[in-house]
Design an enzyme around this catalytic site. Structure first.
Site, PDB file in Angstrom:
ATOM      1  N   ASP A  97       0.872  -1.169   0.000  1.00 27.23           N
ATOM      2  CA  ASP A  97       0.000   0.000   0.000  1.00 27.23           C
ATOM      3  C   ASP A  97       0.909   1.218   0.000  1.00 27.23           C
ATOM      4  O   ASP A  97       2.125   1.102   0.156  1.00 27.23           O
ATOM      5  CB  ASP A  97      -0.891  -0.022   1.245  1.00 27.23           C
ATOM      6  CG  ASP A  97      -2.047   0.968   1.146  1.00 27.23           C
ATOM      7  OD1 ASP A  97      -2.116   1.700   0.143  1.00 27.23           O
ATOM      8  OD2 ASP A  97      -2.865   1.014   2.076  1.00 27.23           O
ATOM      9  N   ASP A 109      -0.795  -3.717   6.746  1.00 27.05           N
ATOM     10  CA  ASP A 109      -0.962  -3.577   8.185  1.00 27.05           C
ATOM     11  C   ASP A 109      -2.417  -3.515   8.627  1.00 27.05           C
ATOM     12  O   ASP A 109      -2.707  -3.276   9.793  1.00 27.05           O
ATOM     13  CB  ASP A 109      -0.241  -2.315   8.683  1.00 27.05           C
ATOM     14  CG  ASP A 109      -0.778  -1.045   8.028  1.00 27.05           C
ATOM     15  OD1 ASP A 109      -1.682  -1.150   7.178  1.00 27.05           O
ATOM     16  OD2 ASP A 109      -0.281   0.046   8.363  1.00 27.05           O
ATOM     17  N   ASN A 128      36.917 -36.211  -2.753  1.00 27.79           N
ATOM     18  CA  ASN A 128      37.803 -37.044  -1.928  1.00 27.79           C
ATOM     19  C   ASN A 128      37.185 -38.404  -1.637  1.00 27.79           C
ATOM     20  O   ASN A 128      37.866 -39.442  -1.688  1.00 27.79           O
ATOM     21  CB  ASN A 128      38.125 -36.334  -0.614  1.00 27.79           C
ATOM     22  CG  ASN A 128      39.061 -35.159  -0.817  1.00 27.79           C
ATOM     23  OD1 ASN A 128      39.682 -35.024  -1.865  1.00 27.79           O
ATOM     24  ND2 ASN A 128      39.164 -34.298   0.179  1.00 27.79           N
ATOM     25  N   ASP A 179      35.190 -29.945   9.365  1.00 27.83           N
ATOM     26  CA  ASP A 179      33.922 -29.293   9.693  1.00 27.83           C
ATOM     27  C   ASP A 179      34.096 -28.129  10.666  1.00 27.83           C
ATOM     28  O   ASP A 179      33.206 -27.284  10.776  1.00 27.83           O
ATOM     29  CB  ASP A 179      32.946 -30.304  10.308  1.00 27.83           C
ATOM     30  CG  ASP A 179      32.119 -31.014   9.242  1.00 27.83           C
ATOM     31  OD1 ASP A 179      31.981 -30.457   8.141  1.00 27.83           O
ATOM     32  OD2 ASP A 179      31.608 -32.114   9.523  1.00 27.83           O
TER      33      ASP A 179
END
Length: 876
Positions: free
Chosen positions: A343, A605, A673, A702
């Site tokens: 709006d 809203d 890998n 990791d």
């Protein structure tokens, strides 16, 4: 029915029993049973006491997971459970050291994942507490705003349009009170509610004197006596089912599809390698552990924790910038958004509306018009809005000579509001205010300088001409009309006929400073803006020109209502301003835009925005919005400002980018890998890595990934929306996996043909080289540009460096023998360093080729989309 008064000290069950079938007894009886007052409500001290006894007014939803639950959840992975089982078997067959090492690494990985996930969940819960719902209650005879969680049985609640109903109860007073009960009954049309009694056996849908938690007020006002709260409400009984109905986001769907892809690859490798090693007459336990270790090495087991941490960090960053995330998954949708519908009031305009003029039908200033407007605005008790606030603050005329008789509240169908007043001279005056055309619909007369005259076509044309002129100058124009009665109330909507059109009110809400630049920033990020407003076309076009939007592609609500679904889907793309839109049409517009492949955000809203907020991919509201809009939204802006949303989009894209970095890391060097080791195990006379070495490699690689959430993101990754694309992940994995495997085989050739490595030396060297390449690829794939031109976050850089040093040092540490490592000769280390450097260069070149091709594909798709859009637009 029993009539025992609830005394202090009783528990919630006693209150619920006393008020059982509360909809079937008189209001006076229920007031007595709940020991409250129908005129002053509960005493503040009594309300506080009941809150302690009955508990917070919240459905009994599943509580947040405890630390123990989150920790145990880390062991749910089938791979983890199989590894633990295999470690136990190893211990029984005499491989105690092997079992202990595998168990320790698995435990360390789970602890690492737990600390990240649990910390993220606590941070998320803290953020959700920042957005709480309020309600108006009567305590000690005074109205006060309290948290909806603090409402207790016996409270008197004031409700008006836009409110979410916070408790189950009966209506004591109501005026044109319509409630949407779709959340409970599935009925889409609002239900008219009024005081009275219902049958004890009547279902929820037929209790017209009662209201229920979670339903919403569509129009009118009411005073409600709360009879049931928290887990004893009708809503609580279906809350769990409602939680399950939340649709899956694109982010969650992408994670799920990625999981399927990795599972398929992992199962194929595990089965093939396991049976191949058995055919090579290798020990069963050793073959099983090696196969499972390969699967663990390929599986992104930290992905849930990485996602939780990244999303939680993104939510905290957004909260610091004034954006509260109600659903973490919505962050990805915000970053993917390419179209924003909004709006104009408060987003494109300042939202501080001024009453700039009050004129009669001839366009002359009129104090009488202002007086009538102020009576209408100050005496109405329904939906609060900025227009009434602006009117109430204008002028100084005394209103004491008038008393309120009745009120016909505003609703979004009539688009008008009427108040009936009585002056000391006698007689009642109905004063109507609303949209000019909607007010004119009720008029049969017009007030001119000559007095009342029948409303003719010439009058209508003159009124429309004045209305268009003021609207084209950017004014919001409302109409005022009146009708006199002899005092024969009460009044209803049937009395809104034969009014006399009296004049106009002019409001000005100028564009926000800097909004033109903000819209340019959104466009720079690949986000187009379309305006959906109930205002007339002239005001909307004037504003669009002022803020830099196109003002020539307009579709009115009347025109939209005549379009078929397919015609709307075809034409919606070429429309920038949707004006004079009925609330029910907003949802159609959002649906049509989504059908064109857009990720649509909707900023609203008001009570009439809830359906569109639900329909949009990302519903955005503001902290000051009505309850219904806030509950329907995924994102809450603490300030009604598009600039805040721009920063939220950037944070959403950073979150998505960092999540994809972990995916990229896992599917590049790790994948290569593991494939290399699987192939090598079929031809080497020994395993290329022992199971415990693979698990240690996976654990150490990791560690830097835990810092992914804090990593810096290049600006070019924020310039356009990004979406989950499983085919992209697959292409990335194959492209970089092949490069990784190529250098893995080069490493194998170097170790076997040139270094003449023994089994232990080969395994140690390969462990060091594979870990270094997995660490190095983090720095390569974290950016789409040259890796030396993009600075990682300090935490990511230091963790990567630290683990790299550990990788080189491990063969020389005292515990190296536990893992089967041996010291490496200097020539072998030099050879590994050279291969790693070449791998980095090859990966950088592959990255540039891959992303250049991806960008060309994106531009080609965009051009095709634009071409198709133009063709559809011309047909339309």
């Amino acid at each position: 029915m029993e009539s025992n008064i609830v005394s202090p000290g009783v528990d919630q069950e006693s209150v619920t029993a006393a008020a059982s079938s509360y909809w079937s007894i008189t209001s006076d009886e229920l007031v007595r049973r709940l020991a409250t007052s129908a005129t002053s409500g509960l005493a503040g001290s009594e309300a506080a006491s009941r809150l302690v006894r009955y508990g917070a007014n919240m459905p009994a939803l599943k509580p947040g997971a405890s630390a123990l639950t989150v920790f145990v959840r880390q062991f749910r992975s089938p791979l983890v459970l199989i590894l633990i089982f295999a470690a136990i078997v190893s211990a029984f067959v005499g491989e105690g050291q092997e079992a202990a090492i595998i168990g320790a690494i698995v435990l360390a990985s789970c602890v690492l994942s737990f600390t990240q996930e649990y910390g993220a969940s606590r941070a998320t819960e803290a953020l959700k507490q920042r957005v709480s719902r309020k309600a108006i209650v009567l305590r000690d005879g005074l109205e006060s705003s309290v948290s909806a969680e603090e409402i207790v049985p016996g409270d008197l609640i004031r409700l008006s349009a836009g409110n979410l109903i916070p408790a189950d109860g009966i209506i004591l007073e109501a005026l044109d009170f319509n409630v949407s009960e779709a959340v409970l009954t599935g009925e889409t049309f609002p239900v008219l509610k009024a005081a009275g009694r219902s049958d004890p056996d009547s279902p929820v849908a037929q209790r017209n004197n009662a209201v229920f938690t979670g339903t919403s007020v569509r129009s009118g006002t009411a005073t409600v006596l709360a009879a049931a709260t928290g887990a004893h409400t009708e809503f609580a009984s279906i809350a769990a089912a409602l939680e399950r109905q939340i649709p899956e986001t694109g982010f969650a769907r992408g994670i799920r599809l990625f999981g399927y892809l990795m599972t398929e690859i992992m199962l194929a490798i595990v089965i093939m390698v396991f049976f191949a090693n058995l055919m090579l007459h290798r020990p069963l336990i050793e073959s099983l552990l090696f196969s499972l270790a390969l699967a663990v090495g390929l599986t992104p087991e930290l992905l849930p924790a990485i996602i939780s941490v990244t999303l939680a960090r993104g939510a905290r960053a957004m909260a610091a910038n004034g954006v509260i995330v109600r659903r973490l998954d919505a962050i990805e949708n915000l970053g993917s958004m390419d179209l924003l519908c909004t709006d104009k009031t408060g987003t494109l305009t300042k939202g501080v509306i001024h009453l700039d003029g009050w004129f009669d039908v001839d366009g002359n200033p009129s104090e009488e018009i202002l007086l009538w407007a102020r009576l209408n605005a100050t005496l109405q008790t329904g939906l609060k809005n900025p227009l009434d606030e602006a009117i109430a603050g204008g002028g100084s005329a005394s209103l004491g000579a008038f008393t309120k008789v009745d009120e016909l509240p505003y609703d979004f169908i009539r688009k008008r509001l009427s108040v009936v007043v009585r002056s000391k001279d006698g007689g009642d005056l109905l004063i109507m205010k609303g949209a000019v055309q909607n007010v004119l619909e009720t008029c049969s007369f017009v007030g001119t300088a000559k007095g009342l005259e029948p409303l003719e076509d010439a009058h209508r044309a003159a009124i429309d001409k004045i209305f268009r002129r003021w609207s084209a100058e950017g004014y919001r124009v409302l109409g005022i009309a009146t009708r006199r009665f002899e005092g024969c109330g009460p009044y209803s909507r049937k009395d809104e006929v034969d009014l006399a059109f009296a004049g106009f009110l002019l409001f000005l809400d100028p564009p926000k400073e800097g909004v033109k630049n903000t819209l340019a920033e959104l466009a720079h990020r690949g986000i187009a803006v379309k305006v959906i407003t109930g205002d007339n076309r002239y005001v909307a076009a004037h504003l669009a020109q002022a803020v830099g939007l196109r003002s020539d592609r307009i579709l009115t609500g009347e025109e939209l209502s005549k379009l078929t679904k397919s015609a709307l889907f075809a034409g919606v793309q070429d429309t920038d301003l949707f004006v004079e839109i009925d609330p029910n049409q907003k949802e159609r517009i959002i649906q049509a835009l989504r059908s064109r492949g857009h990720v649509v955000g909707y900023l609203g809203d008001g009570i009439n925005d809830a359906p569109a907020l639900h329909e949009a991919d990302i519903g955005v509201s503001v902290d000051s919005a009505c309850d219904v809009a806030r509950e329907a939204a995924d994102i809450i802006l603490l300030k009604q400002d598009l600039g805040v949303l721009v920063r939220g989009v950037d944070d959403g894209r950073k979150t998505f980018a960092n999540t994809m970095k972990y995916i990229s890391i896992t599917t590049s060097a790790n994948f290569g890998n593991m494939i290399s080791m699987a192939v090598a195990s079929l031809f080497l006379p020994f395993l290329p890595l022992l199971a415990k070495q693979i698990l240690l490699n996976n654990f150490l690689s990791d560690v830097p990934s835990l810092a992914i959430a804090s990593d810096n993101v290049d600006q070019d990754q924020l310039r356009r929306p990004r979406h989950w694309d499983i085919s992209f992940v697959r292409r990335f994995m194959i492209s970089f996996g092949l490069v990784s495997s190529l250098f893995d085989f080069a490493t194998f050739a170097f170790l076997l043909l040139f270094a003449h490595a023994t089994a232990s030396t080969f395994q140690t060297a390969w462990f060091v080289e594979s870990l270094l390449t997995e660490l190095a690829i983090v720095l390569i794939v974290r950016t789409h540009g040259a890796f030396w031109a993009s600075r990682p976050s300090p935490l990511l850089a230091w963790l990567t460096l630290a683990v790299g040093i550990v990788a080189i040092a491990i063969p020389y540490l005292p515990f190296a023998a536990w893992f089967g490592f041996v010291p490496l000769p200097l020539p072998v280390l030099a050879g590994l360093a050279s291969i790693t450097a070449l791998y980095l260069l090859a990966s950088e070149a592959t990255k540039r080729w891959f992303f250049d091709r991806d960008r060309r594909g994106y531009k080609s798709s965009l051009a095709t989309l634009r071409k198709n859009t133009t063709t559809l637009g011309s047909h339309y």
